[in-house]
Design a protein around this motif. Structure first.
Motif, PDB file in Angstrom:
ATOM      1  N   VAL A  60      -7.103  -4.559   0.198  1.00  0.00           N
ATOM      2  CA  VAL A  60      -8.422  -4.560  -0.650  1.00  0.00           C
ATOM      3  C   VAL A  60      -9.112  -5.982  -0.408  1.00  0.00           C
ATOM      4  O   VAL A  60     -10.175  -6.171  -0.298  1.00  0.00           O
ATOM      5  N   LEU A  61      -8.143  -7.159  -0.633  1.00  0.00           N
ATOM      6  CA  LEU A  61      -8.794  -8.340  -0.660  1.00  0.00           C
ATOM      7  C   LEU A  61      -9.265  -8.728   0.831  1.00  0.00           C
ATOM      8  O   LEU A  61     -10.218  -9.576   0.952  1.00  0.00           O
ATOM      9  N   GLY A  62      -8.770  -8.280   1.864  1.00  0.00           N
ATOM     10  CA  GLY A  62      -9.100  -8.429   3.011  1.00  0.00           C
ATOM     11  C   GLY A  62     -10.415  -8.130   3.376  1.00  0.00           C
ATOM     12  O   GLY A  62     -11.109  -8.625   4.222  1.00  0.00           O
ATOM     13  N   ARG A  63     -10.956  -6.878   2.423  1.00  0.00           N
ATOM     14  CA  ARG A  63     -12.321  -6.788   2.774  1.00  0.00           C
ATOM     15  C   ARG A  63     -13.337  -7.580   2.507  1.00  0.00           C
ATOM     16  O   ARG A  63     -14.528  -7.739   2.607  1.00  0.00           O
ATOM     17  N   TYR A  64     -12.948  -8.706   1.549  1.00  0.00           N
ATOM     18  CA  TYR A  64     -13.752  -9.554   0.945  1.00  0.00           C
ATOM     19  C   TYR A  64     -13.562 -10.811   1.466  1.00  0.00           C
ATOM     20  O   TYR A  64     -13.923 -11.893   1.076  1.00  0.00           O
ATOM     21  N   GLY A  65     -12.414 -10.888   2.322  1.00  0.00           N
ATOM     22  CA  GLY A  65     -11.978 -12.258   2.901  1.00  0.00           C
ATOM     23  C   GLY A  65     -11.361 -13.036   2.095  1.00  0.00           C
ATOM     24  O   GLY A  65     -11.142 -14.438   2.192  1.00  0.00           O
ATOM     25  N   ILE A  66     -10.847 -12.531   1.089  1.00  0.00           N
ATOM     26  CA  ILE A  66      -9.837 -13.401  -0.071  1.00  0.00           C
ATOM     27  C   ILE A  66      -8.431 -13.100   0.317  1.00  0.00           C
ATOM     28  O   ILE A  66      -7.894 -11.936   0.602  1.00  0.00           O
ATOM     29  N   ARG A  67      -7.567 -14.156   0.111  1.00  0.00           N
ATOM     30  CA  ARG A  67      -6.187 -14.263  -0.141  1.00  0.00           C
ATOM     31  C   ARG A  67      -5.595 -14.389  -1.376  1.00  0.00           C
ATOM     32  O   ARG A  67      -6.399 -14.879  -1.979  1.00  0.00           O
ATOM     33  N   PHE A  68      -4.367 -14.391  -1.387  1.00  0.00           N
ATOM     34  CA  PHE A  68      -3.790 -14.579  -2.489  1.00  0.00           C
ATOM     35  C   PHE A  68      -2.538 -15.181  -2.390  1.00  0.00           C
ATOM     36  O   PHE A  68      -1.844 -14.780  -1.401  1.00  0.00           O
ATOM     37  N   ASP A  69      -1.851 -15.981  -3.181  1.00  0.00           N
ATOM     38  CA  ASP A  69      -0.570 -16.462  -3.156  1.00  0.00           C
ATOM     39  C   ASP A  69       0.353 -15.526  -3.922  1.00  0.00           C
ATOM     40  O   ASP A  69       0.125 -15.188  -4.958  1.00  0.00           O
ATOM     41  N   GLU A  70       1.564 -14.809  -3.248  1.00  0.00           N
ATOM     42  CA  GLU A  70       2.338 -14.134  -3.620  1.00  0.00           C
ATOM     43  C   GLU A  70       3.021 -14.490  -4.852  1.00  0.00           C
ATOM     44  O   GLU A  70       3.385 -13.473  -5.642  1.00  0.00           O
ATOM     45  N   GLN A  71       3.485 -15.951  -4.835  1.00  0.00           N
ATOM     46  CA  GLN A  71       4.278 -16.338  -5.969  1.00  0.00           C
ATOM     47  C   GLN A  71       3.362 -16.191  -7.372  1.00  0.00           C
ATOM     48  O   GLN A  71       3.931 -16.086  -8.470  1.00  0.00           O
ATOM     49  N   SER A  72       2.099 -16.495  -7.129  1.00  0.00           N
ATOM     50  CA  SER A  72       1.186 -16.330  -8.357  1.00  0.00           C
ATOM     51  C   SER A  72       1.015 -14.973  -8.903  1.00  0.00           C
ATOM     52  O   SER A  72       0.810 -14.753 -10.051  1.00  0.00           O
ATOM     53  N   ILE A  73       1.049 -14.023  -8.050  1.00  0.00           N
ATOM     54  CA  ILE A  73       1.058 -12.677  -8.283  1.00  0.00           C
ATOM     55  C   ILE A  73       2.441 -12.247  -8.789  1.00  0.00           C
ATOM     56  O   ILE A  73       2.330 -11.515  -9.969  1.00  0.00           O
ATOM     57  N   ASP A 121     -16.433  -8.312  -9.560  1.00  0.00           N
ATOM     58  CA  ASP A 121     -15.845  -7.791 -10.884  1.00  0.00           C
ATOM     59  C   ASP A 121     -14.548  -7.319 -10.935  1.00  0.00           C
ATOM     60  O   ASP A 121     -14.301  -6.692 -10.290  1.00  0.00           O
ATOM     61  N   PRO A 122     -13.931  -7.864 -12.005  1.00  0.00           N
ATOM     62  CA  PRO A 122     -12.453  -7.834 -11.662  1.00  0.00           C
ATOM     63  C   PRO A 122     -12.101  -6.374 -12.247  1.00  0.00           C
ATOM     64  O   PRO A 122     -10.919  -5.813 -11.705  1.00  0.00           O
ATOM     65  N   HIS A 123     -12.688  -5.595 -12.823  1.00  0.00           N
ATOM     66  CA  HIS A 123     -12.354  -4.115 -13.072  1.00  0.00           C
ATOM     67  C   HIS A 123     -12.820  -3.312 -11.947  1.00  0.00           C
ATOM     68  O   HIS A 123     -12.132  -2.412 -11.737  1.00  0.00           O
ATOM     69  N   ALA A 124     -13.895  -3.552 -11.110  1.00  0.00           N
ATOM     70  CA  ALA A 124     -14.424  -2.960  -9.882  1.00  0.00           C
ATOM     71  C   ALA A 124     -13.054  -3.305  -8.884  1.00  0.00           C
ATOM     72  O   ALA A 124     -12.628  -2.191  -8.116  1.00  0.00           O
ATOM     73  N   LEU A 125     -12.676  -4.493  -8.796  1.00  0.00           N
ATOM     74  CA  LEU A 125     -11.635  -4.927  -7.841  1.00  0.00           C
ATOM     75  C   LEU A 125     -10.279  -3.967  -8.005  1.00  0.00           C
ATOM     76  O   LEU A 125      -9.635  -3.508  -7.159  1.00  0.00           O
ATOM     77  N   ALA A 126     -10.109  -4.150  -9.513  1.00  0.00           N
ATOM     78  CA  ALA A 126      -8.696  -3.378  -9.869  1.00  0.00           C
ATOM     79  C   ALA A 126      -8.923  -2.035  -9.458  1.00  0.00           C
ATOM     80  O   ALA A 126      -7.914  -1.325  -8.967  1.00  0.00           O
ATOM     81  N   ARG A 127     -10.201  -1.386  -9.803  1.00  0.00           N
ATOM     82  CA  ARG A 127     -10.217   0.148  -9.215  1.00  0.00           C
ATOM     83  C   ARG A 127      -9.985   0.422  -7.757  1.00  0.00           C
ATOM     84  O   ARG A 127      -9.268   1.502  -7.391  1.00  0.00           O
ATOM     85  N   GLU A 128     -10.388  -0.457  -6.982  1.00  0.00           N
ATOM     86  CA  GLU A 128     -10.234  -0.557  -5.711  1.00  0.00           C
ATOM     87  C   GLU A 128      -8.757  -0.493  -5.207  1.00  0.00           C
ATOM     88  O   GLU A 128      -8.205   0.121  -4.508  1.00  0.00           O
ATOM     89  N   LYS A 129      -8.053  -1.495  -5.754  1.00  0.00           N
ATOM     90  CA  LYS A 129      -6.753  -1.757  -5.497  1.00  0.00           C
ATOM     91  C   LYS A 129      -5.866  -0.563  -6.013  1.00  0.00           C
ATOM     92  O   LYS A 129      -5.136  -0.057  -5.445  1.00  0.00           O
ATOM     93  N   THR A 130      -6.193   0.109  -7.168  1.00  0.00           N
ATOM     94  CA  THR A 130      -5.485   1.231  -7.786  1.00  0.00           C
ATOM     95  C   THR A 130      -5.692   2.475  -6.721  1.00  0.00           C
ATOM     96  O   THR A 130      -4.675   3.152  -6.431  1.00  0.00           O
ATOM     97  N   ASP A 131      -6.942   2.694  -6.182  1.00  0.00           N
ATOM     98  CA  ASP A 131      -7.185   3.693  -5.359  1.00  0.00           C
ATOM     99  C   ASP A 131      -6.325   3.699  -3.892  1.00  0.00           C
ATOM    100  O   ASP A 131      -5.564   4.517  -3.516  1.00  0.00           O
ATOM    101  N   ALA A 132      -6.362   2.220  -3.721  1.00  0.00           N
ATOM    102  CA  ALA A 132      -5.565   2.026  -2.372  1.00  0.00           C
ATOM    103  C   ALA A 132      -4.128   2.318  -2.653  1.00  0.00           C
ATOM    104  O   ALA A 132      -3.320   2.785  -1.850  1.00  0.00           O
TER     105      ALA A 132
END
Length: 188
Positions: free
Chosen positions: A30-43, A67-78
Motif C-alpha cells: 500500500v505504501l509503495g503506491r505513494y512512494g512511502i517507506r516505513f521503518d519496521e522497528q517503528s511499526i 488521510d490516516p483513516h483512508a490509508l488504514a482502509r487501503e491497508k486493511t483491504d490489502a
C-alpha cells in the motif's frame, strides 16, 4: 497451570495467529503506491495499535499529505486478501484447544473486527472464543485497558480473574492496567 483463572484472553496478531509478516507485506504494498517507506522497528513498536494509528505514525514520519483513516482502509483491504491465503495458527493455539470448554475465552485484538472474525472463521477457530473484541469495539485502544476489560465483561468474568496472552508492549501495558495477569508470549 491456568486453573486459578476464570477467563483466558488472547491477543490475535502474533500471539495465536502468525499474521505479522502478512501485515508488513500489506503495508509495503500500500505504501509503495505513494512512494512511502516505513521503518519496521517503528511499526513493531506500535504492534497492538489500531491500523489507523499506525497509518498516522507512518504519515508523520514521511511528512505525507494523506488521510490516516483512508490509508488504514487501503491497508486493511490489502491484508484481508493476503491473510486468508497465508495465515497459520501459532503454537499457542494448543493452549486455546486445551482450555476450550473448561474456561470462557476471548480474543482482544487491535485488528478490525471484520478482519479478526474472517480470519478466525477461515481457520476454523472462531468457535473456541465466546467473544472477539476488536479495535472498532472500543474507543481507547491498547495500551488503554478497554479491549481486555470488554473481553472480561463479554465473558462474564471479573477482570482480576483473567489472564491475558500477549506479544506486544502495548498489550502487556493494557493487561496490567486492566488488573489482569499477563503472559508475554515472546518469552515462551
Amino acid at each position: 497451570m491456568y486453573e486459578r483463572y476464570a477467563g483466558l484472553i488472547f491477543d490475535m496478531d502474533g500471539t495465536i495467529l502468525d499474521t505479522e509478516p502478512t501485515h508488513r507485506k500489506a503495508w509495503h504494498e500500500v505504501l509503495g503506491r505513494y512512494g512511502i517507506r516505513f521503518d519496521e522497528q517503528s511499526i513493531i513498536a506500535l504492534n497492538g495499535s489500531p491500523t489507523w494509528r499506525i497509518a498516522e505514525a507512518i504519515i508523520a514520519l514521511n511528512q505525507a499529505d494523506l488521510d490516516p483513516h483512508a490509508l488504514a482502509r487501503e491497508k486493511t483491504d490489502a491484508v484481508k486478501i493476503m491473510l486468508l491465503d497465508s495465515v497459520q495458527p501459532l503454537p499457542l493455539i494448543d493452549v486455546v484447544k486445551a482450555w476450550h470448554g473448561r474456561r470462557p475465552m476471548s480474543v482482544g485484538t487491535g485488528s478490525e473486527s471484520a478482519v479478526a472474525e474472517a480470519l478466525l472463521a477461515h481457520l476454523g477457530l472462531r468457535h473456541y472464543f465466546s467473544a472477539v473484541v476488536a479495535a472498532d469495539h472500543v474507543q481507547h485502544h491498547k495500551p488503554a485497558p478497554d479491549t481486555f476489560l470488554l473481553c472480561a465483561e463479554r465473558m462474564g468474568v471479573d477482570p482480576a480473574k483473567c489472564i491475558v496472552f500477549e506479544d506486544a508492549d502495548f498489550g502487556l501495558q493494557a493487561a496490567a492496567s486492566a488488573g489482569m495477569d499477563v503472559v508475554d508470549v515472546r518469552l515462551l
